[in-house]
Write a protein that holds these residues in place. Sequence first.
Motif, PDB file in Angstrom:
ATOM      1  N   UNK A 101       0.659  -1.282   0.003  1.00  0.00           N
ATOM      2  CA  UNK A 101      -0.078  -0.154   0.054  1.00  0.00           C
ATOM      3  C   UNK A 101       0.955   1.136  -0.162  1.00  0.00           C
ATOM      4  N   UNK A 102       1.879   1.273   0.977  1.00  0.00           N
ATOM      5  CA  UNK A 102       2.771   2.494   0.836  1.00  0.00           C
ATOM      6  C   UNK A 102       3.602   2.624  -0.615  1.00  0.00           C
ATOM      7  N   UNK A 103       3.841   1.535  -1.155  1.00  0.00           N
ATOM      8  CA  UNK A 103       4.489   1.665  -2.401  1.00  0.00           C
ATOM      9  C   UNK A 103       3.430   1.738  -3.476  1.00  0.00           C
ATOM     10  N   UNK A 104       2.307   1.934  -3.312  1.00  0.00           N
ATOM     11  CA  UNK A 104       1.494   2.211  -4.400  1.00  0.00           C
ATOM     12  C   UNK A 104       1.073   1.109  -5.113  1.00  0.00           C
ATOM     13  N   UNK A 105       1.296  -0.099  -4.770  1.00  0.00           N
ATOM     14  CA  UNK A 105       1.082  -1.175  -5.571  1.00  0.00           C
ATOM     15  C   UNK A 105      -0.238  -2.025  -5.132  1.00  0.00           C
ATOM     16  N   UNK A 106      -1.097  -1.389  -4.415  1.00  0.00           N
ATOM     17  CA  UNK A 106      -2.184  -2.273  -3.935  1.00  0.00           C
ATOM     18  C   UNK A 106      -3.015  -2.760  -4.580  1.00  0.00           C
ATOM     19  N   UNK A 107      -3.184  -1.893  -5.719  1.00  0.00           N
ATOM     20  CA  UNK A 107      -4.304  -2.348  -6.989  1.00  0.00           C
ATOM     21  C   UNK A 107      -3.396  -3.279  -8.105  1.00  0.00           C
ATOM     22  N   UNK A 108      -2.130  -3.194  -8.067  1.00  0.00           N
ATOM     23  CA  UNK A 108      -1.531  -3.893  -9.112  1.00  0.00           C
ATOM     24  C   UNK A 108      -0.891  -5.425  -8.566  1.00  0.00           C
ATOM     25  N   UNK A 109      -0.551  -5.418  -7.462  1.00  0.00           N
ATOM     26  CA  UNK A 109      -0.014  -6.547  -6.990  1.00  0.00           C
ATOM     27  C   UNK A 109      -0.641  -6.818  -5.485  1.00  0.00           C
ATOM     28  N   UNK A 110      -0.937  -8.417  -5.279  1.00  0.00           N
ATOM     29  CA  UNK A 110      -1.665  -8.744  -4.009  1.00  0.00           C
ATOM     30  C   UNK A 110      -0.478  -9.127  -3.335  1.00  0.00           C
ATOM     31  N   UNK A 111      -0.958  -9.796  -1.802  1.00  0.00           N
ATOM     32  CA  UNK A 111       0.320 -10.593  -1.273  1.00  0.00           C
ATOM     33  C   UNK A 111       0.464 -11.806  -1.731  1.00  0.00           C
ATOM     34  N   UNK A 112      -0.535 -12.460  -2.319  1.00  0.00           N
ATOM     35  CA  UNK A 112      -0.123 -13.918  -3.107  1.00  0.00           C
ATOM     36  C   UNK A 112       0.846 -13.513  -4.093  1.00  0.00           C
ATOM     37  N   UNK A 113       0.629 -12.357  -4.929  1.00  0.00           N
ATOM     38  CA  UNK A 113       1.453 -12.181  -6.218  1.00  0.00           C
ATOM     39  C   UNK A 113       2.942 -11.815  -5.736  1.00  0.00           C
ATOM     40  N   UNK A 114       3.156 -10.977  -4.657  1.00  0.00           N
ATOM     41  CA  UNK A 114       4.262 -10.859  -3.939  1.00  0.00           C
ATOM     42  C   UNK A 114       5.137 -12.022  -3.436  1.00  0.00           C
ATOM     43  N   UNK A 115       4.069 -12.842  -2.897  1.00  0.00           N
ATOM     44  CA  UNK A 115       4.803 -14.189  -2.270  1.00  0.00           C
ATOM     45  C   UNK A 115       5.168 -15.044  -3.349  1.00  0.00           C
ATOM     46  N   UNK A 116       4.503 -14.903  -4.733  1.00  0.00           N
ATOM     47  CA  UNK A 116       5.012 -15.806  -5.913  1.00  0.00           C
ATOM     48  C   UNK A 116       6.418 -15.010  -6.258  1.00  0.00           C
ATOM     49  N   UNK A 117       6.370 -13.855  -6.361  1.00  0.00           N
ATOM     50  CA  UNK A 117       7.526 -13.085  -6.889  1.00  0.00           C
ATOM     51  C   UNK A 117       8.821 -13.557  -6.136  1.00  0.00           C
ATOM     52  N   UNK A 118       8.565 -13.494  -4.846  1.00  0.00           N
ATOM     53  CA  UNK A 118       9.439 -13.972  -3.760  1.00  0.00           C
ATOM     54  C   UNK A 118      10.019 -15.445  -3.845  1.00  0.00           C
TER      55      UNK A 118
END
Length: 317
Positions: A101-118
């Motif tokens: 949310x602070x990075x401004x990616x709330x609407x573009x990337x979800x927690x699951x999506x960030x976990x996939x990238x990680x």
Amino acid sequence: MLLTLLFSMSVALLIFLLCLGFIKKYVVPQSTFQKRLNSINDLNTVDASRIINNMHTKREQEKDDLSFYNRVINPLIGKLERNFFELTPSSLAGTIQQKLTVAGLKKKLSVGGFSIIWAIFVCFATYFAYRYTTLNVLTPIQIVLWLLLGAVAGGILPIIILHSVIAKRQAKILRQLPEVLDLMCVSVQAGLTFDAAVKKIVQRAHGPLIDELREVLDDMSMGVARRQALKSMAKRCEVPELSLFVSSIIQAEHLGTSISNTLTIQADNMRERRRQSIKEEALKAPIKILFPLVIFIFPALFVVILVPLILNLIKQF
């Protein structure tokens, strides 16, 4: 000869036009699409254009719904995001959501999506570390250490990138805040209310701070109180200067003081803060330039100045 050629071309053109008219009138069947167009032509021009635009939009939506991405790839990505979200600990998921949310990616990337990238970063870094161990003769302990180092590096790199995105966005918000405050101050002094001034700025400007103000207006249009919407904006940005501005606006609204005077004071304060930050960065410049001087410039100067002297001394002795 020329007259005969022209006469022949005229006769051929006439025969072609007669055949074309006959085909259009008697041969071409009236399809359902043509009947629909004929019925639309009987309507007035505005309704006909609106119906045609709606038909075109609906047809494009049907094409998009039938595309391979929407039928296969998008549901697969959604399922993977849900699975990785379930695997992520609840406390860590809340932290990741706040950072996005602070990075401004709330609407573009979800927690699951960030976990996939990680997970992708960890797998690739571990694979490269494994390839390095197979290409070199190492002891088992060294192989294990390299694999652990690759996994740790792959896990840290997405977090570093996310923090870099957050820092850049906060810097843009801080850089844009004095200008927005000046515009608000001028608009309010011109007779507009605070909400109308914010709406006017949102319509004419762009940037991360403008996006946050637009979300504030959306929250207020949904029935959220102004102070709550502003507090949510300060929480989403995590910029101390913006939090100070929000606190001053809420205090002015609570005490019933003039918002115009509050905005004027805050604009002057933010401008002075920005001036001091620029001076601070300018004072840091000599220290920052010291490392390039020692590493790159001084060795080149020593080579240019000392090498000829050393060569002359060698020739003399």
